[in-house]
Design a protein around this motif. Structure first.
Motif, PDB file in Angstrom:
ATOM      1  N   GLU A 118      47.351  38.719  46.158  1.00 37.35           N
ATOM      2  CA  GLU A 118      46.971  40.119  46.074  1.00 37.35           C
ATOM      3  C   GLU A 118      47.686  40.800  44.906  1.00 37.35           C
ATOM      4  N   LEU A 119      46.949  41.622  44.179  1.00 38.89           N
ATOM      5  CA  LEU A 119      47.492  42.292  43.006  1.00 38.89           C
ATOM      6  C   LEU A 119      47.076  43.748  42.994  1.00 38.89           C
ATOM      7  N   MET A 120      47.838  44.561  42.226  1.00 42.26           N
ATOM      8  CA  MET A 120      47.550  45.978  42.030  1.00 42.26           C
ATOM      9  C   MET A 120      47.351  46.230  40.546  1.00 42.26           C
ATOM     10  N   TRP A 125      37.210  45.790  46.628  1.00 38.77           N
ATOM     11  CA  TRP A 125      38.449  46.422  47.101  1.00 38.77           C
ATOM     12  C   TRP A 125      38.879  45.781  48.405  1.00 38.77           C
ATOM     13  N   ASP A 126      40.187  45.542  48.555  1.00 37.89           N
ATOM     14  CA  ASP A 126      40.714  44.936  49.780  1.00 37.89           C
ATOM     15  C   ASP A 126      41.228  45.965  50.774  1.00 37.89           C
ATOM     16  N   ARG A 172      43.599  48.190  50.652  1.00 35.42           N
ATOM     17  CA  ARG A 172      45.045  48.394  50.758  1.00 35.42           C
ATOM     18  C   ARG A 172      45.480  49.666  50.037  1.00 35.42           C
ATOM     19  N   THR A 205      43.802  47.928  44.445  1.00 35.97           N
ATOM     20  CA  THR A 205      44.257  46.580  44.773  1.00 35.97           C
ATOM     21  C   THR A 205      43.063  45.695  45.082  1.00 35.97           C
ATOM     22  N   LEU A 234      40.431  41.733  40.838  1.00 35.52           N
ATOM     23  CA  LEU A 234      41.046  42.975  40.390  1.00 35.52           C
ATOM     24  C   LEU A 234      40.487  43.413  39.036  1.00 35.52           C
TER      25      LEU A 234
END
Length: 403
Positions: free
Chosen positions: A259-261, A291-292, A294, A315, A322
């Motif tokens: 997972e990344l932002m 989109w996840d 978060r 995120t 992403l």
């Protein structure tokens, strides 16, 4: 009658050793083919219910057949009544061939066991950090196993020759010197080998990790004992030595999780309405599967030089998703600015002033200077006075020598 007929056949074959060898060889090969067919039938029946049996057939079918064939030929030669020299030569050849085939079979079985372990851990799922780490380690172990098996097989083949075993003592005596020379000559290669093993078990990088190396974005495609292959975003491959990842800083985006932002920034006019823009952000985020769920926030991070900086943080489950999500948010917000809030578009403001310029102001007239412009001091009366002190005539007093 029957016993006498068989006795006559054997006595005839005893006088023809090559024919006897051929017959025994054919019989041994036939037995090997029958054994191979029976084993293949049993394994295929098991493969209908178990996946591992099909994988075993794929990996070990050919080396198993060749190994049985060599053993059968060796048995046929041993059962024959050939000349001692030919028998010794053929037996030694079959021994060498059996060691080579056995080494191939051992490597195939080792690869089968490693593939069997990899099949239990999938890398095409979101949370695959443990599977990728295990896959990296297994691939390194596979290469080490194959190299070790080949070296052992070569050593066993060499030991079958009498001259090699006699020279073993001298080789062991000079092993220290040879190892030092080899270590100095292959220092960089050995460093890469140790770095490859370190990468496999230190969990610094794994296969399918997303990394930034040499300002390039890509995925770890292959890790060997000496080099690492990075699959770049534009389908190029960057091949780096293993020591690069142990001596040079690099970014690993998926070391702990995938997972990344990411951020999307805009420089807009002061008339922007952050609340309306924030509502639009939440609306478009609910419409996409990228989109996840978060993080999705909008903040005003700066307001200088006539612009207001808007930063959007979102995120996603992994780096490619992403990137697509950031592009989606950027396109959607640009469309919203153009259609709903055109006053938000950045404007450049220019202020017109009525103040006269200094060059246009009336200048005070001054008396022309009598001093040439290239004099030492010039420009006004004070400067000319100072200049006269240095450039004016100098009175010389003459002294009469008769006085």
């Amino acid at each position: 009658m029957k016993d006498a007929f068989l006795t006559e056949i054997f006595s005839t074959l005893s006088g023809m050793p090559w024919l006897q060898t051929l017959i025994f060889t054919v019989i041994a090969v036939a037995i090997a083919i029958v054994v191979t067919a029976v084993v293949a039938f049993i394994v295929r029946r098991i493969a209908r219910r178990k996946d591992w049996a099909g994988l075993l057939v794929k990996r070990a079918r050919m080396p198993f057949r060749i190994f049985l064939l060599v053993i059968a030929l060796w048995a046929g030669v041993q059962a024959s009544n050939l000349d001692p020299w030919w028998r010794e030569f053929l037996s030694h050849s079959m021994l060498v061939a059996s060691i080579a085939a056995g080494t191939w079979l051992v490597c195939a079985l080792a690869i089968f066991l490693e593939d069997l372990g990899l099949a239990r851990y999938r890398t095409d799922v979101p949370d695959n950090r443990h599977a990728r780490r295990l896959r990296t380690q297994v691939l390194i172990i596979r290469r080490i196993t194959v190299v070790a098996a080949v070296l052992i097989g070569l050593g066993a083949i060499l030991l079958t020759f009498p001259g090699v075993s006699a020279a073993g003592a001298s080789l062991l005596a000079s092993a220290g010197l040879i190892s030092i020379i080899a270590g100095l000559a292959a220092q960089s290669t050995l460093a890469n080998v140790f770095a490859g093993v370190q990468l496999a078990f230190s969990d610094a990088i794994r296969v399918d990790d997303v990394v930034i190396v040499e300002t390039e974005w890509g995925r770890i495609e292959e890790i060997t004992l000496t080099y690492v292959v990075v699959h770049l975003w534009d389908d190029r491959r960057m091949v780096l030595p293993s020591t690069y990842f142990t001596t040079t800083p690099f970014q690993n985006w998926t070391r702990k999780n995938s997972e990344l932002m990411g951020a999307v920034e805009f420089d807009l006019d002061w008339r922007v309405k952050p609340d309306a823009m924030r509502d639009e952000l939440h609306r478009i985020m609910e419409k996409t599967e990228l989109w996840d769920h978060r993080v999705a926030i909008l903040q005003v991070t700066d307001a200088l030089a006539g612009y207001v900086r808007i930063r959007i943080l979102v995120t996603a489950v992994d780096a490619p998703t992403l990137f697509d999500l950031r592009c989606y948010v950027r396109e959607s917000m640009v469309s919203w600015v153009q259609q709903v809030s055109p006053q938000t578009v950045p404007h450049s403001r220019v202020e017109l002033s009525e103040t006269p310029l200094e060059s246009d102001a009336p200048r005070k007239k001054t008396a022309p200077s009598k001093t040439p412009p290239d004099a030492l001091f010039s420009g006004d009366a004070r400067s000319e006075l100072r200049g006269s002190q240095f450039t004016g005539p100098v009175e010389v007093q003459r002294v009469d020598p008769h006085e």
